[in-house]
Design an enzyme around this catalytic site. Structure first.
Site, PDB file in Angstrom:
ATOM      1  N   TRP A   1     127.524 -10.007  22.594  1.00  0.00           N
ATOM      2  CA  TRP A   1     127.707 -11.459  22.727  1.00  0.00           C
ATOM      3  C   TRP A   1     126.548 -12.114  23.457  1.00  0.00           C
ATOM      4  O   TRP A   1     126.080 -13.187  23.056  1.00  0.00           O
ATOM      5  CB  TRP A   1     129.055 -11.770  23.385  1.00  0.00           C
ATOM      6  CG  TRP A   1     130.166 -11.429  22.449  1.00  0.00           C
ATOM      7  CD1 TRP A   1     131.072 -10.424  22.592  1.00  0.00           C
ATOM      8  CD2 TRP A   1     130.441 -12.023  21.169  1.00  0.00           C
ATOM      9  NE1 TRP A   1     131.907 -10.376  21.504  1.00  0.00           N
ATOM     10  CE2 TRP A   1     131.547 -11.337  20.619  1.00  0.00           C
ATOM     11  CE3 TRP A   1     129.878 -13.068  20.443  1.00  0.00           C
ATOM     12  CZ2 TRP A   1     132.083 -11.662  19.367  1.00  0.00           C
ATOM     13  CZ3 TRP A   1     130.412 -13.391  19.198  1.00  0.00           C
ATOM     14  CH2 TRP A   1     131.501 -12.699  18.681  1.00  0.00           C
TER      15      TRP A   1
ATOM     16  N   ASP B   1     129.596 -16.782  30.135  1.00  0.00           N
ATOM     17  CA  ASP B   1     130.540 -16.693  29.022  1.00  0.00           C
ATOM     18  C   ASP B   1     131.631 -15.726  29.488  1.00  0.00           C
ATOM     19  O   ASP B   1     131.427 -14.519  29.551  1.00  0.00           O
ATOM     20  CB  ASP B   1     129.828 -16.151  27.769  1.00  0.00           C
ATOM     21  CG  ASP B   1     130.792 -15.870  26.624  1.00  0.00           C
ATOM     22  OD1 ASP B   1     132.011 -16.063  26.785  1.00  0.00           O
ATOM     23  OD2 ASP B   1     130.300 -15.451  25.546  1.00  0.00           O
TER      24      ASP B   1
ATOM     25  N   LYS C   1     141.888 -15.136  23.624  1.00  0.00           N
ATOM     26  CA  LYS C   1     142.147 -13.818  24.213  1.00  0.00           C
ATOM     27  C   LYS C   1     143.202 -13.943  25.310  1.00  0.00           C
ATOM     28  O   LYS C   1     144.330 -13.497  25.122  1.00  0.00           O
ATOM     29  CB  LYS C   1     140.854 -13.193  24.748  1.00  0.00           C
ATOM     30  CG  LYS C   1     139.876 -12.856  23.612  1.00  0.00           C
ATOM     31  CD  LYS C   1     138.568 -13.475  23.867  1.00  0.00           C
ATOM     32  CE  LYS C   1     137.513 -13.387  22.796  1.00  0.00           C
ATOM     33  NZ  LYS C   1     137.670 -12.587  21.642  1.00  0.00           N
TER      34      LYS C   1
HETATM   35  N1  PMP Z   1     131.765 -14.641  23.508  1.00  0.00           N
HETATM   36  C1  PMP Z   1     132.623 -13.623  23.704  1.00  0.00           C
HETATM   37  C2  PMP Z   1     132.548 -12.860  24.995  1.00  0.00           C
HETATM   38  C3  PMP Z   1     133.544 -13.287  22.724  1.00  0.00           C
HETATM   39  O1  PMP Z   1     134.374 -12.257  22.902  1.00  0.00           O
HETATM   40  C4  PMP Z   1     133.588 -14.023  21.506  1.00  0.00           C
HETATM   41  C5  PMP Z   1     134.583 -13.740  20.410  1.00  0.00           C
HETATM   42  N2  PMP Z   1     135.118 -12.495  20.338  1.00  0.00           N
HETATM   43  C6  PMP Z   1     132.673 -15.069  21.349  1.00  0.00           C
HETATM   44  C7  PMP Z   1     131.781 -15.355  22.357  1.00  0.00           C
HETATM   45  C8  PMP Z   1     132.646 -15.876  20.088  1.00  0.00           C
HETATM   46  O2  PMP Z   1     133.793 -16.651  19.993  1.00  0.00           O
HETATM   47  P1  PMP Z   1     134.156 -17.471  18.673  1.00  0.00           P
HETATM   48  O3  PMP Z   1     134.390 -16.487  17.576  1.00  0.00           O
HETATM   49  O4  PMP Z   1     135.395 -18.194  19.092  1.00  0.00           O
HETATM   50  O5  PMP Z   1     133.034 -18.381  18.388  1.00  0.00           O
END
Ligand code: PMP
Length: 363
Positions: free
Chosen positions: A100, A174, A198
């Protein structure tokens, strides 16, 4: 009893929350309307929204100089929205700890001079590079870290103290996949964002906590609906917010409060993680987790069978035992057990029981 759901997200919600939502589906509190059918500007939804924001602020002890924005777009949209609002087109450093943060770095490069000050890529995303080794540039607009890497199962146990590293830029975190599982030291943070799907509620809601002095610097290309100042000035009602997701989030906040708040969530998370990692480290080599112990996530636990040809049989047996969505992310393979706030200790115990039983039969 419902099966135990180990999905990384959208993830299991507390059963009580789903029951309340079901009971209130057709008629919320005698209003004659489903929450989905209410104007976001009407008094009924206004009361839902204010209560949700108040609970969240209380649960996470968010200081009064931070605004909480209820937005749409998810974590990936924030990868663009944050640099559009905070970078001023200048220098931004990232610490890459997994999939991420790597994605965040790449996307930010479209809006500013984005660079990696540290990375665990050489260790296949299995640890957190020590902050003292981060090569932070001077004159940064901000520093971005992902405090819990959902795919790799790597968690920062404490937030970096940028000031102690000689860096006066704000820290952006994040915290999508571990929000509400531990407290946040706001003195070290300029902005935090989290997708809801989550630990908070349904997909479609993104929470942004932003220090007030960081508002008002958006690039001119930033869409108004994503300009934090515009969103803040309109109390997250510049555009229609994801009303139903906010309602469910509010029910989850109340549930967390009833359980004993974030401190109790953290205590339970430690207990659950100790049980699962304890078994992963002591099973005679049938299963393994590859993350360095101090960097192991309490929320997302990837693990591998030493004989990968047994993966499908493991998953099929798990499903039969009422243990759902344990397949690892496609980029990592193996298994992943996400054990968020809504996962009871009995669910983790049931998983360990299945793992023991499966190893006995196939070992
Ligand atoms: N950051 C983290 C730490 C995540 O776990 C996720 C999704 N699993 C995201 C960003 C991306 O989120 P989204 O699919 O809602 O854009």
């Amino acid at each position: 009893m419902r099966p135990f759901n180990f999905s990384a997200g959208p993830a299991a919600l507390p059963e009580e929350v789903l029951q309340t939502a079901a009971a209130e589906m057709l008629d919320w509190h005698g209003s004659g309307m489903s929450v989905m059918e209410m104007s976001h500007r009407g008094r009924e939804f206004a009361s839902i929204f204010e209560a949700a924001e108040h609970s969240l602020r209380t649960l996470l002890a968010v200081p009064s100089n931070f605004r909480i924005l209820f937005m749409q777009g998810g974590g990936l949209a924030e990868n663009a929205i944050v640099p559009m609002n905070l970078s001023r087109g200048g220098l931004v450093d990232f610490v890459v700890t997994g999939s991420w943060s790597k994605k965040s770095l790449k996307e930010a490069g479209r809006y500013c001079d984005a660079s990696a000050a540290g990375s665990n890529e050489g260790n296949r995303h299995t640890d957190v590079p020590a902050p003292a080794t981060w090569a932070l540039r001077s004159g940064l607009s901000y520093v971005h870290v992902c405090t819990n890497e959902t795919i790799d199962g790597v968690e920062m146990q404490t937030l970096p103290d940028l000031a102690a590293l000689g860096c006066d830029a704000p820290l952006v975190i994040d915290c999508s996949s571990h929000i509400l599982s531990r407290s946040i030291d706001w003195s070290r943070v300029g902005l935090a964002f989290a997708g809801a799907q989550k630990n908070i509620g349904p997909a479609g809601l993104t929470l942004v906590f932003v220090r007030e002095d960081l508002l008002g610097h958006a690039l001119s290309i930033c869409p108004s609906a994503f300009d934090y100042r515009v969103v803040a000035e309109n109390n997250s009602m510049f555009n229609t917010p994801p009303t139903y997701a906010i309602y469910i989030a509010g029910l989850v906040f109340d549930w967390v409060q009833r359980q004993g708040g974030v401190a109790e969530m953290e205590r339970r998370a430690i207990t659950k993680a100790e049980l699962l990692y304890g078994y992963l480290d002591n099973n005679g080599g049938f299963y393994a987790n590859r993350v360095a112990k101090p960097a192991r996530s309490r929320m997302n636990v990837p693990f591998f069978l030493s004989d990968e040809s047994l993966n499908d049989a493991f998953l099929a047996g798990a499903r039969e035992a009422g243990l759902l969505q344990l397949k690892g992310h496609k980029s990592v393979g193996g298994m992943r057990a996400s054990i968020y706030n809504a996962m009871p200790l009995q669910g983790v115990q049931a998983l360990v029981n299945h793992m023991q039983d499966f190893a006995r039969r196939h070992g």
